[in-house]
Design a protein around this motif. Structure first.
Motif, PDB file in Angstrom:
ATOM      1  N   PRO A   1      62.531  69.988  72.758  1.00 17.93           N
ATOM      2  CA  PRO A   1      63.051  70.760  71.627  1.00 17.93           C
ATOM      3  C   PRO A   1      62.458  72.156  71.527  1.00 17.93           C
ATOM      4  N   THR A   2      61.306  72.379  72.197  1.00 24.51           N
ATOM      5  CA  THR A   2      60.611  73.657  71.988  1.00 24.51           C
ATOM      6  C   THR A   2      60.563  74.527  73.227  1.00 24.51           C
ATOM      7  N   SER A   3      61.013  74.022  74.365  1.00 22.95           N
ATOM      8  CA  SER A   3      60.727  74.753  75.609  1.00 22.95           C
ATOM      9  C   SER A   3      61.469  76.074  75.700  1.00 22.95           C
ATOM     10  N   ALA A   4      62.540  76.235  74.909  1.00 30.07           N
ATOM     11  CA  ALA A   4      63.261  77.509  74.964  1.00 30.07           C
ATOM     12  C   ALA A   4      62.776  78.475  73.895  1.00 30.07           C
ATOM     13  N   LEU A   5      61.748  78.076  73.154  1.00 31.05           N
ATOM     14  CA  LEU A   5      61.329  78.895  72.012  1.00 31.05           C
ATOM     15  C   LEU A   5      60.011  79.606  72.292  1.00 31.05           C
ATOM     16  N   ASP A   6      59.816  80.738  71.619  1.00 35.17           N
ATOM     17  CA  ASP A   6      58.540  81.447  71.748  1.00 35.17           C
ATOM     18  C   ASP A   6      57.460  80.722  70.923  1.00 35.17           C
ATOM     19  N   ASP A   7      56.254  81.182  71.038  1.00 32.13           N
ATOM     20  CA  ASP A   7      55.133  80.462  70.407  1.00 32.13           C
ATOM     21  C   ASP A   7      55.325  80.272  68.915  1.00 32.13           C
ATOM     22  N   ALA A   8      55.728  81.351  68.250  1.00 35.42           N
ATOM     23  CA  ALA A   8      55.862  81.278  66.792  1.00 35.42           C
ATOM     24  C   ALA A   8      56.907  80.253  66.402  1.00 35.42           C
ATOM     25  N   ASN A   9      58.069  80.323  67.077  1.00 37.96           N
ATOM     26  CA  ASN A   9      59.135  79.387  66.766  1.00 37.96           C
ATOM     27  C   ASN A   9      58.786  77.968  67.190  1.00 37.96           C
ATOM     28  N   CYS A  10      58.081  77.844  68.312  1.00 34.51           N
ATOM     29  CA  CYS A  10      57.627  76.535  68.794  1.00 34.51           C
ATOM     30  C   CYS A  10      56.781  75.861  67.727  1.00 34.51           C
ATOM     31  N   GLU A  11      55.837  76.636  67.227  1.00 32.21           N
ATOM     32  CA  GLU A  11      54.944  76.154  66.171  1.00 32.21           C
ATOM     33  C   GLU A  11      55.751  75.663  64.974  1.00 32.21           C
ATOM     34  N   LYS A  12      56.670  76.509  64.540  1.00 30.53           N
ATOM     35  CA  LYS A  12      57.462  76.242  63.352  1.00 30.53           C
ATOM     36  C   LYS A  12      58.313  74.988  63.539  1.00 30.53           C
ATOM     37  N   VAL A  13      58.995  74.928  64.707  1.00 36.84           N
ATOM     38  CA  VAL A  13      59.898  73.801  64.959  1.00 36.84           C
ATOM     39  C   VAL A  13      59.111  72.496  65.036  1.00 36.84           C
ATOM     40  N   THR A  14      57.948  72.541  65.679  1.00 38.49           N
ATOM     41  CA  THR A  14      57.139  71.325  65.784  1.00 38.49           C
ATOM     42  C   THR A  14      56.692  70.856  64.398  1.00 38.49           C
TER      43      THR A  14
END
Lengths: 410, 209
Positions: free
Chosen positions: B162-175
């Motif tokens: 779910p996070t591999s296409a996202l940047d760090d900030a968005n990865c953090e948020k989505v997780t």
């Protein structure tokens, strides 16, 4: 959310594709509707106008022209026939009844017909107001003619020679309207009816009044006229056979032994239809071509959009949609397209006919209207739905077979 | 909640792959880790019933997935499972809200519009209800797909990268959102990923080789 709403959203999401497909089909359906409604009415008019008339007898010439002139009143006479000769035919044992028509004049393109009361009776016409003609130059107007010419009982007018406007005017003889007919949905709606003597009088033909009329010497065709008059003429006779043998013998007898021409309404209108039929067939072929192209276009559109939508399909499956639901969604989309096309086409067909009727006065005279619907139009709709189903069958099958894993693992 | 025993899968025209046994308990969260090609997606799809004809046993919510008929499996998926994929796979013809409505409709459940509003609010998308999918950023779209996954309050949420296409900030948020949404909905969360950034956030790990 529902399937129908989803399908609608998909169609709206591609407005250009959807519009193209709907318009393509609508054009095809419109042409078919136009032909269908027009043809249907034409046939109905022909059937109602020729009922009770087995044979029309006129001067030698084109039999089709005789029919168009004496039954539909849209052509000119081939000439006149001698009253004496017509009387002899009317008394023939194979003739049950004969109605004389005397043509030649019109009032503002509406034809004046000299005849007997039997003629309106043939079409079951009844008076809306006023009475029947009793004297010369008294006119009973058909419903359409009265409405278009704004004639009222008591109005006077002078006839003009021929059937077009601006013909030689017979100003010295004024017709007077004594009655107006109810609409009978036949050709006499467009006619101005009077007695035969009036037509003779307008054209300065003198009726012999010197001999006192008795039952024996009165004309069998025209009341109040001496039988066997050699100077007087009528335009045609509408004949009803006494028995089926007449259909075989009478036309041949007339064509071979007299100066008159016999024309069968049934045969001539069938011939007319086969002549018109070529044009109709070409138009129909064109319409089917349009429908075929639209079917192809719908198929291609669905097939392509399904490629784009395979993720949607897989996702829908992952959310619990069954294979059958996806199949239904795609076929529904095809059928929604063709249904819209069909409805637009029907509206367009009727609209075009309405425009046509408004622009061309002759079709109004013929009593053609755009505001009728036939059962065949329901068949058109059913056929369109079937077409939509068939076009979407292959794409729907692909949707049905969507391999969720393969699509989503990509 | 999820129980996998002696599971193996035969790829068509290719090798067979076997998976380690594992069980995931209610309300707990798991990471399936491994390089690409290690069978993370295959395992996730097997558990989710998107892929069948395996050997061994998969029980989800006490039901043996393999025993369900095709139609019953469709219903089962719609009711008990929520999916989040690497790409958001939202339906572009629909608005954000309508995408969410699809979930109860396709699962054969009654639509509660309030539920959609509630979920969108939880994910900070309250103002995007009527937005078209094309108007959303990557991160927003991924959050919408999470919202869609939890619409029906599934017992298990399966997330594939779910996070591999996202940047760090968005990865953090989505997780964070996945975890909090799973918690709010009392769902078991299983995430298949090779994204090392998630390791520190989720403690139960299962390594595939």
């Amino acid at each position: 959310m529902s399937l129908i709403r989803l399908v609608w959203k998909y169609l709206v999401a591609k407005p250009l594709n959807t519009t193209l497909n709907v318009i393509l089909l609508a054009l095809g359906i419109a042409v078919i509707t136009l032909i269908l409604v027009f043809n249907h009415q034409l046939q109905e008019k022909i059937a109602s106008n020729t009922q009770g008339i087995d044979l029309v007898v006129g001067a030698k010439g084109s039999p089709l022209q005789i029919i168009l002139c004496s039954i539909f009143h849209i052509d000119f006479p081939t000439g006149n026939i001698k009253l004496a000769e017509a009387e002899r035919l009317a008394k023939h044992r194979l003739v049950k009844s004969a109605i004389p028509l005397s043509l030649g004049d019109s009032y503002q393109t509406y034809r004046i017909v000299g005849t007997t009361r039997a003629y309106p009776e043939l079409y079951g016409a009844t008076l809306a107001e006023g009475g029947w003609w009793n004297n010369d130059l008294e006119v009973v107007a058909g419903a359409t003619a009265a409405a278009m010419l704004q004639l009222k009982v008591g109005d006077r007018f002078a006839s003009a020679h021929g059937l077009t406007e601006g013909g030689h005017s017979h100003d010295e003889h004024q017709f007077v309207v004594v009655g107006i007919l109810k609409s009978s949905q036949s050709a006499i709606d467009n006619l101005l009816l009077t007695n035969i003597q009036s037509v003779w009088r307008v054209h300065d033909l003198t009726v012999n009044h010197s001999t006192t009329l008795t039952e024996e010497n009165t004309s069998a065709l025209v009341p109040g006229v001496l039988a066997g008059d050699t100077t007087l003429e009528v335009t045609s006779l509408l004949i009803k056979y006494r028995n089926p043998i007449a259909a075989i013998q009478l036309p041949r007898l007339i064509n071979a032994n007299t100066n008159m021409q016999a024309a069968s309404p049934a045969f001539e209108s069938a011939r007319l239809f086969s002549i018109l039929g070529v044009g109709v067939d070409v138009l129909m072929g064109f319409a089917y071509l349009l429908i075929f192209i639209s079917a192809l276009s719908i198929f291609i559109a669905l097939y392509n959009s399904l490629k784009e939508r395979q993720y949607d399909m897989a996702i829908m499956r992952s959310m619990g949609a069954s294979k059958a639901k996806l199949f239904a969604a795609v076929t529904l989309e095809g059928m929604a397209l063709t249904l819209m096309g069909c409805l637009l086409g029907l509206a367009l067909g009727h609209g075009l006919l309405a425009l046509f009727v408004n622009l061309i006065g002759e079709s109004q005279k013929a009593g053609v209207t755009a505001a009728v619907f036939y059962a065949e139009e329901l068949y058109l709709m059913a056929g369109s739905l079937l077409l939509g189903f068939l076009c979407s069958l292959v794409p729907a099958w692909q949707a049905y077979r969507t391999d969720i894993h393969t699509v989503l693992a990509r | 909640m999820v129980e996998v025993r002696s599971l193996s899968y035969q790829y068509p025209h290719a090798t067979s792959i076997s998976f380690p046994d594992f069980s995931a308990d209610v309300g707990k969260h798991y990471l399936l880790l491994g390089q690409s090609g290690s069978g993370k997606t295959t395992l996730l799809h097997l558990v989710g019933g998107l892929l069948r004809s395996q050997q061994g046993s998969i029980r989800v919510c006490g039901t043996e997935v393999a025993s369900l008929s095709e139609a019953a499996l469709d219903r089962f998926r719609g009711t008990n499972l929520g999916f989040v994929f690497q790409k958001n796979h939202l339906m572009a013809a629909l608005t954000v809200e309508e995408n969410l409505w699809m979930a109860p409709y396709l699962a054969g459940k009654e639509l509660k519009k309030q539920r959609a509003e509630e979920v969108l609010a939880q994910l900070g998308l309250a103002d995007k209800r009527q937005a078209r999918i094309q108007e959303l950023s990557h991160g927003q779209a991924q959050r919408v797909s999470i919202a869609r996954a939890v619409m029906n309050k599934p017992a298990v949420i399966l997330a594939d990268e779910p996070t591999s296409a996202l940047d760090d900030a968005n990865c953090e948020k989505v997780t964070e959102l996945l975890l909090s949404v799973a918690k709010q909905n009392e769902a078991t969360l299983v995430i298949a990923t090779h994204d090392q950034r998630l390791k520190s956030k989720i403690t139960h790990h299962l390594h595939l080789k």
